[in-house]
Every structure is written in C-alpha cells, then in structure tokens.
Design a protein around this motif. Sequence first.
Motif, PDB file in Angstrom:
ATOM      1  N   PHE A  34      -3.512  -9.640  33.412  1.00  0.00           N
ATOM      2  CA  PHE A  34      -4.593 -10.191  34.026  1.00  0.00           C
ATOM      3  C   PHE A  34      -4.143 -11.409  34.543  1.00  0.00           C
ATOM      4  N   GLU A  35      -4.957 -11.944  35.675  1.00  0.00           N
ATOM      5  CA  GLU A  35      -4.733 -13.208  36.170  1.00  0.00           C
ATOM      6  C   GLU A  35      -6.083 -13.949  36.177  1.00  0.00           C
ATOM      7  N   VAL A  36      -6.159 -15.101  35.608  1.00  0.00           N
ATOM      8  CA  VAL A  36      -7.558 -15.756  35.436  1.00  0.00           C
ATOM      9  C   VAL A  36      -7.634 -17.183  36.401  1.00  0.00           C
ATOM     10  N   VAL A  66     -10.161 -19.192  27.736  1.00  0.00           N
ATOM     11  CA  VAL A  66      -9.760 -17.973  28.519  1.00  0.00           C
ATOM     12  C   VAL A  66      -8.830 -17.079  27.579  1.00  0.00           C
ATOM     13  N   MET A  70     -10.517 -13.407  26.488  1.00  0.00           N
ATOM     14  CA  MET A  70      -9.507 -12.325  27.064  1.00  0.00           C
ATOM     15  C   MET A  70      -9.198 -11.467  25.930  1.00  0.00           C
ATOM     16  N   VAL A  77     -14.387  -6.263  32.996  1.00  0.00           N
ATOM     17  CA  VAL A  77     -13.965  -7.570  33.106  1.00  0.00           C
ATOM     18  C   VAL A  77     -15.219  -8.506  33.328  1.00  0.00           C
ATOM     19  N   VAL A  81     -15.623 -12.271  31.506  1.00  0.00           N
ATOM     20  CA  VAL A  81     -16.116 -13.270  32.317  1.00  0.00           C
ATOM     21  C   VAL A  81     -17.241 -14.112  31.686  1.00  0.00           C
ATOM     22  N   VAL A 102     -11.524 -13.131  37.435  1.00  0.00           N
ATOM     23  CA  VAL A 102     -10.384 -12.360  36.719  1.00  0.00           C
ATOM     24  C   VAL A 102      -9.949 -11.270  37.700  1.00  0.00           C
ATOM     25  N   TYR A 103      -8.668 -11.135  37.703  1.00  0.00           N
ATOM     26  CA  TYR A 103      -7.858 -10.279  38.723  1.00  0.00           C
ATOM     27  C   TYR A 103      -6.795  -9.269  37.691  1.00  0.00           C
ATOM     28  N   LYS A 104      -6.807  -8.260  38.219  1.00  0.00           N
ATOM     29  CA  LYS A 104      -6.062  -7.282  37.965  1.00  0.00           C
ATOM     30  C   LYS A 104      -4.821  -7.186  38.974  1.00  0.00           C
ATOM     31  N   GLY A 117     -10.294  -7.511  41.255  1.00  0.00           N
ATOM     32  CA  GLY A 117     -11.062  -8.351  40.198  1.00  0.00           C
ATOM     33  C   GLY A 117     -12.514  -8.454  40.624  1.00  0.00           C
ATOM     34  N   SER A 119     -15.640 -11.960  40.074  1.00  0.00           N
ATOM     35  CA  SER A 119     -15.474 -13.491  40.098  1.00  0.00           C
ATOM     36  C   SER A 119     -17.010 -13.922  40.104  1.00  0.00           C
TER      37      SER A 119
END
Length: 122
Positions: A34-36, A66, A70, A77, A81, A102-104, A117, A119
């Motif tokens: 994941f990208e946060v 985070v 996570m 997600v 968040v 949070v992105y996948k 993701g 937000s």
Amino acid sequence: MAAEPHIGCVEVQGLKVFAHHGVAEQEARVGNVFEVDVKVFFDALEAMRTDRIDLTVSYSDIVDIVNLEMSRTSMLVEHAVYRIYENIRKRFPFVTGGRIAVYKPQPPLSAELKKAGFSFSW
C-alpha cells in the motif's frame, strides 16, 4: 482579538507499507503493498520561532503511526485510515486538519490504472 493562526503543514508522501487489508480472502491472507500519504495542518508559528520539537508534528511519529495502524488487518482501507486519523489526533491534539490517503498500487482489478484507494480529509 485572537491572533491569526499561522498554518503549517507536515507531509509524508508515498510511504510504502506491506499490509493485509482487503475484502477478498486472498488479499487479506497474502497481503499487498500500500502507499500512504498523510498531511496535517497546525499553527506552526511557535515551532518556527522557537525551534522546539514539541510544538510541531514529527514526521517520524507519523510514519510510526501509519506503520502501526496498517499492521492491523482490516477488510476496508477506510477502517485503517480511521485508526490512523484517531491516533494522529490523540498524539497531536493541536492538529487542526489534514488528509490521509491509502492507495493500492496494484488492485485486483481487470483494468489498467495507476492506483486505487481512499482518502479522508478533516
């Protein structure tokens, strides 16, 4: 008359976290990257003026929050968040607003896209 706030912003962008979130059983079991992104706003004048760490938001603490939240498995997600949001508000009560995303990067979809993701802004 109250002094005007001097809004500062601390940001963490593109934090890569391996976690086990997902509605599909396979996602929750195998995990995914994941990208946060986190952005928080606060009155920063005194931190800027005095050079005192206790008057600002530590991006190191944001990364720790985070990583902690996570690491706790969720189907959504959105739930992760929310936990990040609650933890930030507890650790930094002087934060006046922010945004958590949070992105996948590789969602299990039959479509070509950069990332997907959720937000949340407050």
